[in-house]
Design a protein around this motif. Structure first.
Motif, PDB file in Angstrom:
ATOM      1  N   GLU A  86       0.738  -1.107  -0.117  1.00 41.52           N
ATOM      2  CA  GLU A  86      -0.082   0.143   0.037  1.00 41.52           C
ATOM      3  C   GLU A  86       0.905   1.192   0.094  1.00 41.52           C
ATOM      4  OE1 GLU A  86      -2.722  -0.480   3.552  1.00 41.52           O
ATOM      5  OE2 GLU A  86      -4.150  -1.501   2.237  1.00 41.52           O
TER       6      GLU A  86
ATOM      7  N   LYS B 104       0.112   5.755   0.011  1.00 42.55           N
ATOM      8  CA  LYS B 104      -0.569   7.088   0.162  1.00 42.55           C
ATOM      9  C   LYS B 104      -0.612   7.903  -1.034  1.00 42.55           C
ATOM     10  CE  LYS B 104      -0.360   7.611   5.204  1.00 42.55           C
ATOM     11  NZ  LYS B 104      -0.060   8.410   6.397  1.00 42.55           N
TER      12      LYS B 104
ATOM     13  N   THR C 259      -5.646  13.165   1.096  1.00 41.27           N
ATOM     14  CA  THR C 259      -4.837  11.862   1.025  1.00 41.27           C
ATOM     15  C   THR C 259      -5.652  10.836   1.231  1.00 41.27           C
ATOM     16  OG1 THR C 259      -3.035  13.433   2.110  1.00 41.27           O
ATOM     17  CG2 THR C 259      -2.995  10.845   2.606  1.00 41.27           C
ATOM     18  N   LEU C 260      -5.438   9.481   0.580  1.00 42.78           N
ATOM     19  CA  LEU C 260      -5.954   8.430   0.498  1.00 42.78           C
ATOM     20  C   LEU C 260      -5.245   7.383   0.488  1.00 42.78           C
ATOM     21  CD1 LEU C 260      -7.513   7.499  -2.793  1.00 42.78           C
ATOM     22  CD2 LEU C 260      -7.150  10.000  -2.462  1.00 42.78           C
ATOM     23  N   VAL C 261      -5.419   5.947   0.919  1.00 47.91           N
ATOM     24  CA  VAL C 261      -4.587   4.787   0.571  1.00 47.91           C
ATOM     25  C   VAL C 261      -4.851   4.181  -0.477  1.00 47.91           C
ATOM     26  CG1 VAL C 261      -4.087   2.767   1.822  1.00 47.91           C
ATOM     27  CG2 VAL C 261      -4.278   4.337   3.132  1.00 47.91           C
ATOM     28  N   CYS C 262      -4.039   3.448  -1.182  1.00 48.49           N
ATOM     29  CA  CYS C 262      -4.301   2.834  -2.325  1.00 48.49           C
ATOM     30  C   CYS C 262      -3.426   1.450  -2.317  1.00 48.49           C
ATOM     31  CB  CYS C 262      -4.042   3.620  -3.569  1.00 48.49           C
ATOM     32  SG  CYS C 262      -2.115   3.846  -3.853  1.00 48.49           S
TER      33      CYS C 262
ATOM     34  N   SER D  35      -7.691   1.868  -7.124  1.00 51.63           N
ATOM     35  CA  SER D  35      -8.380   2.674  -6.017  1.00 51.63           C
ATOM     36  C   SER D  35      -9.898   3.243  -6.325  1.00 51.63           C
ATOM     37  CB  SER D  35      -7.769   4.137  -6.058  1.00 51.63           C
ATOM     38  OG  SER D  35      -8.628   4.940  -5.138  1.00 51.63           O
TER      39      SER D  35
ATOM     40  N   GLU E 217       5.304   7.438   0.589  1.00 48.83           N
ATOM     41  CA  GLU E 217       5.227   6.293   1.764  1.00 48.83           C
ATOM     42  C   GLU E 217       5.310   4.945   1.067  1.00 48.83           C
ATOM     43  OE1 GLU E 217       2.972   6.512   5.322  1.00 48.83           O
ATOM     44  OE2 GLU E 217       3.334   8.742   5.561  1.00 48.83           O
TER      45      GLU E 217
END
Length: 227
Positions: A121, A123, A136-139, A153, A167
């Motif tokens: 994963e 960001k 900001t989102l997690v993918c 996503s 990250e």
């Protein structure tokens, strides 16, 4: 599965190449059967003996027990070209091998041949044009190469949109945490009909590119050798 790097079609044998151009490059040292011996870095070339010294990069030491003058090939890639160097082992220590270079070929399909599947994963920072805010989102990252990255996503992105991917840790205990500025170039769907995006990196420093090359080679070696 990632694509077999030696299923790519050779483009041509390079006539009168200057092998010293590849000093400093990261390479995979492989057998004729595509078994990876180790991930190395070319740190010296002698034009008089046509020998390269290739120091171990990933791992504590070079593999032992390889027969003198056994044929090997070194896969090298950067943004300019993809080459395979062919030679024979002429010397071994725990820290490096010496290889006498016989010839070199240039290959086609640069991007696909160097693309490595991922299972991690990161960001994504999405820039809102109307409000100027950053979301900001997690993918889930899908694959990576020296020139780009793909992710899936539920968020909608537009082709041509500029985003940041932060990250990025490619594997456990990876020494580098990457951050990329990207341009969304295409959309596609995975096997589960999830929407995915292919992105192209904007310019990244040569030092970051060098680390990325080393880490992709390491991941490929784990895939090939089944570790």
């Amino acid at each position: 599965m990632w694509k077999n790097i030696f299923s790519i079609k050779p483009k041509k044998e390079i006539q009168n190449p200057y092998y010293g151009d590849y000093v400093g490059a990261v390479c995979q040292v492989m057998s004729d059967e595509n078994k990876i011996y180790f991930i190395g870095q070319i740190d010296d070339y002698s034009s008089s003996s046509h020998e390269m010294r290739i120091s171990v990069y990933k791992g504590d030491y070079t593999p032992q027990g390889v027969i003198h003058e056994v044929p090997v090939k070194m896969h090298v890639q950067n943004r300019k070209d993809v080459v395979v160097l062919f030679g024979v082992v002429t010397g071994q220590t725990a820290g490096y091998w010496r290889v006498k270079i016989k010839n070199m070929i240039q290959c086609v399909e640069q991007r696909d041949s160097f693309r490595q599947n991922l299972d991690c994963e990161a960001k994504i920072i999405k820039h809102d044009k109307e409000t100027g805010k950053e979301n900001t989102l997690v993918c889930d990252l899908m694959n990576i190469s020296l020139t780009g990255i793909a992710f899936r996503s539920d968020e909608v992105f537009e082709v041509g949109e500029r985003i940041s991917i932060d990250e990025v840790v490619l594997y456990e205990n990876c020494n580098t945490k990457y951050s990329f500025k990207c341009i969304v170039k295409r959309t596609f769907k995975d096997d589960n009909d999830k929407v995915c995006y292919g992105c192209e990196f904007e310019r990244i420093p040569s030092s970051v590119e060098n680390n990325l090359c080393k880490d992709i080679f390491y991941l490929q070696s784990q895939s090939i050798n089944g570790n």
